[in-house]
Write an enzyme that holds these catalytic residues in place. Sequence first.
Site, PDB file in Angstrom:
ATOM      1  CG  HIS A 309      -0.613  43.793  -4.223  1.00 36.84           C
ATOM      2  ND1 HIS A 309      -1.962  43.945  -4.033  1.00 36.84           N
ATOM      3  CD2 HIS A 309      -0.407  43.803  -5.558  1.00 36.84           C
ATOM      4  CE1 HIS A 309      -2.539  44.090  -5.206  1.00 36.84           C
ATOM      5  NE2 HIS A 309      -1.633  44.013  -6.149  1.00 36.84           N
ATOM      6  NE  ARG A 416       0.892  43.520  -9.558  1.00 43.12           N
ATOM      7  CZ  ARG A 416       1.076  42.227  -9.806  1.00 43.12           C
ATOM      8  NH1 ARG A 416       2.290  41.751 -10.017  1.00 43.12           N
ATOM      9  NH2 ARG A 416       0.045  41.394  -9.831  1.00 43.12           N
ATOM     10  NE  ARG A 452      -1.418  47.416 -12.749  1.00 40.32           N
ATOM     11  CZ  ARG A 452      -1.661  46.443 -11.880  1.00 40.32           C
ATOM     12  NH1 ARG A 452      -2.499  45.472 -12.182  1.00 40.32           N
ATOM     13  NH2 ARG A 452      -1.058  46.427 -10.715  1.00 40.32           N
ATOM     14  CD  GLU A 550      -7.523  44.815 -12.665  1.00 40.67           C
ATOM     15  OE1 GLU A 550      -6.912  44.023 -11.956  1.00 40.67           O
ATOM     16  OE2 GLU A 550      -7.117  45.961 -12.899  1.00 40.67           O
ATOM     17  CG  ASN A 573      -3.862  38.313  -8.953  1.00 43.13           C
ATOM     18  OD1 ASN A 573      -3.849  37.115  -9.218  1.00 43.13           O
ATOM     19  ND2 ASN A 573      -2.795  39.069  -9.024  1.00 43.13           N
ATOM     20  CG  ASP A 574      -8.032  43.125  -8.410  1.00 42.78           C
ATOM     21  OD1 ASP A 574      -8.352  43.003  -7.212  1.00 42.78           O
ATOM     22  OD2 ASP A 574      -7.087  43.824  -8.786  1.00 42.78           O
ATOM     23  NE  ARG A 584      -5.410  40.751  -4.901  1.00 42.66           N
ATOM     24  CZ  ARG A 584      -4.859  41.393  -5.926  1.00 42.66           C
ATOM     25  NH1 ARG A 584      -5.593  42.146  -6.716  1.00 42.66           N
ATOM     26  NH2 ARG A 584      -3.584  41.289  -6.188  1.00 42.66           N
ATOM     27  CB  CYS A 621      -0.786  39.866 -16.243  1.00 41.98           C
ATOM     28  SG  CYS A 621      -2.047  41.088 -15.855  1.00 41.98           S
TER      29      CYS A 621
HETATM   30  C1  PEP Z   1      -4.773  41.181 -11.128  1.00 42.61           C
HETATM   31  O1  PEP Z   1      -5.690  41.741 -10.523  1.00 42.61           O
HETATM   32  O2  PEP Z   1      -4.823  40.010 -11.537  1.00 42.61           O
HETATM   33  C2  PEP Z   1      -3.525  41.901 -11.391  1.00 42.61           C
HETATM   34  C3  PEP Z   1      -2.581  41.376 -12.143  1.00 42.61           C
HETATM   35  O3  PEP Z   1      -3.383  43.112 -10.788  1.00 42.61           O
HETATM   36  P1  PEP Z   1      -2.932  43.287  -9.253  1.00 42.61           P
HETATM   37  O4  PEP Z   1      -2.589  41.940  -8.694  1.00 42.61           O
HETATM   38  O5  PEP Z   1      -1.752  44.212  -9.249  1.00 42.61           O
HETATM   39  O6  PEP Z   1      -4.147  43.895  -8.639  1.00 42.61           O
HETATM   40 MG    MG Z   2      -5.643  43.874 -10.199  1.00 42.44          MG
END
Ligand code: PEP
Ligand code: MG
Length: 662
Positions: A309, A416, A452, A550, A573-574, A584, A621
């Site tokens: 993040h 977010r 979200r 995710e 990402n997740d 990650r 996303c």
């Molecule tokens: C993701 O997991 O791809 C996502 C967009 O959520 P975050 O990065 O906030 O966990």
């Molecule tokens: Mg995520």
Amino acid sequence: MEIRRAVRVSVPGGIHARPAAEIVKLSKAYNSELFLEHQGKSATTRSSFKLILLSLKEGADVTIRAIGEDADQAVEQIAGYLEARGEGAHPEPPTHAYTDTERSADIQNRAADPQRGDGAQDALAGGLTGVAGGSGAATGPAFHFRQPVLEAFPPLCTDMQGDIIAARSARHHVHEALCRQAASASGQGTAEVLNAIAELAEDVEWAARIEALIRENKSAGAAVLQAGAELADELRALDDAYARARSEDIASLTRLTALQLQGKRPLSLSDVPAGSVLIADEISAAEAGGADLTRLSGIVTRHGSASSHAAILARAAAVPAVFGVQDPAGRLPQATAIALDGDSGLVFPDPDELTRTAIQLRRQAAQAEADALKSWVAVAPRTADGISVTVAANLGSADEIAQAQAVGAMGVGLFRTEFLFMNRKDLPGEEEQVNIYKRLLLAFPDHPVIIRTLDIGADKPVRSISLAKEENPFLGLRGIRLCLTRPELFKPQLRALLRAAPYGNLHVMLPMVATTEEIEAAERLIDECQRELVAEGKEFSDFIMGIMVETPAAVFAAQALARKVRFFSIGTNDLTQYVMAADRLNPAVAHLCRGDQPAVLEAIRHVCAAARSAGIWVGLCGEAASHVALARQFVATGVTELSMSPSSILKMKSAIPSFTAS
Ligand code: PEP
Ligand code: MG
């Protein structure tokens, strides 16, 4: 032969995972058995794990013991590494075989083609490699972000009155310093947090407890630590979220006061001089979220990766960044200036003239490209076979709206909301949330705005929400799982969303969904909120409901989930970290944690097929959405919305006409 030598550890940050691995590597060159001894414990230098368990901090005294025929050389080598701030263990990367002319030509080539940096070339050019955090290239003076180390205090006081005065003066200094920091803090939330802790520094109970302990013959430092620990424990035991949050404030205050007694002050990101390149082991999402990152020329960290993040916030602030930098020879800690290229993940400590020129050329090329892309602002792109693709913005705060509008974002693909909850002493109330969501909807009247619901837990802690400690927080109570257990937290957000819905095209999505029951439970809460709003006579309307995909469970259950919602947004990402079982945040597995891994692409294909048969649309996303080559594959499998940091939008719009959707 057996040799012992006492040394002091000067490796910045102490012997954590990477230096431990380096010591193991160095000692393998010798036949002798080597041990590090510290506070009665001994660890063989053959095991990183044992070395880490020794918990050697920077400044720790340690004895090296070597047994064997080459013991003296081995001790010399390890002592050199430990004492010389981790540098000099390896020869410098081979920069010398290059002539200046060859190097200049290479620099010019690379400057002209930012995608080109590959490992072998980079080593030749003397750059350290890391995970590319994007946002172009920069140079600037290095700022080493190192927190001071708290030494042990003597347990007893030698001069009771003197210790009482010292503790008072430390409390006073901490109060003043926090008030000054709060006055100059960039974000409202950060100022509130600092003011809250400043208040506690002058709290009478805090003062009384410290002084009572000093009167029992504890030294000022020991009294501060004990009073702080006791107070924090008492607060933590209370069944009240606000009081529990204060226990964290007490912990911060205790550390600040104890450091002050040792004449030290901790750093915050606002201490980093504007224009410098920040060098840190890691920056947490909380630290990065509270700071004005746009003041920095660049960010270089030894840990972390491109989908952490902190990395996402760095990209939103368009600051060139490289994460998880490999620095086996310890060059970074010495550097006074840094050049970096966030696009190819290269870092140059103390760059020479040629490197500076290359970075400058790259900046100019990036500027020229950015100017050329401006013609895409108002374009709604279509693929070569005529399919519209929405290119939307990922936002973490309403302050980023203008940046997204300036690049022609086609709405918001991911807002977010957790960042509204971080870095403040209390929770945002329903009214405050209504106003923020309304601002977003009014800013993008012609497009969907996807908000979200709260996705906290794991690497996104919120100080005013106390979370139980978990062994595996990434597999724990995060996202929708947490919200469903805390209706007092979730319902005000759902009510605020319902009340904001009449102001635009509101889409709401739930994070971390794994089962259809989670969607049903959220819907029951939404119904309950609607009934309350009717009874209260408050205006509201429905929103369009979707989920993030995710978790691997959501991939396999995609058909059933698709029947419950109106859209999917794939969070790569997740999804990538869970599909690949690759953290990650961990640069050591960054090669696995990539959106182009075949397993991840297959998961995305499966989700798109399920969505197609249920007749709902699919967006994406995660950070992978902003990579043109990957986006081309996502669109080919059926993704029709890509949401990304505003800084990537124009480039993506310009690339879409070369994609084919089927
Ligand atoms: C993701 O997991 O791809 C996502 C967009 O959520 P975050 O990065 O906030 O966990
Ligand atoms: Mg995520």
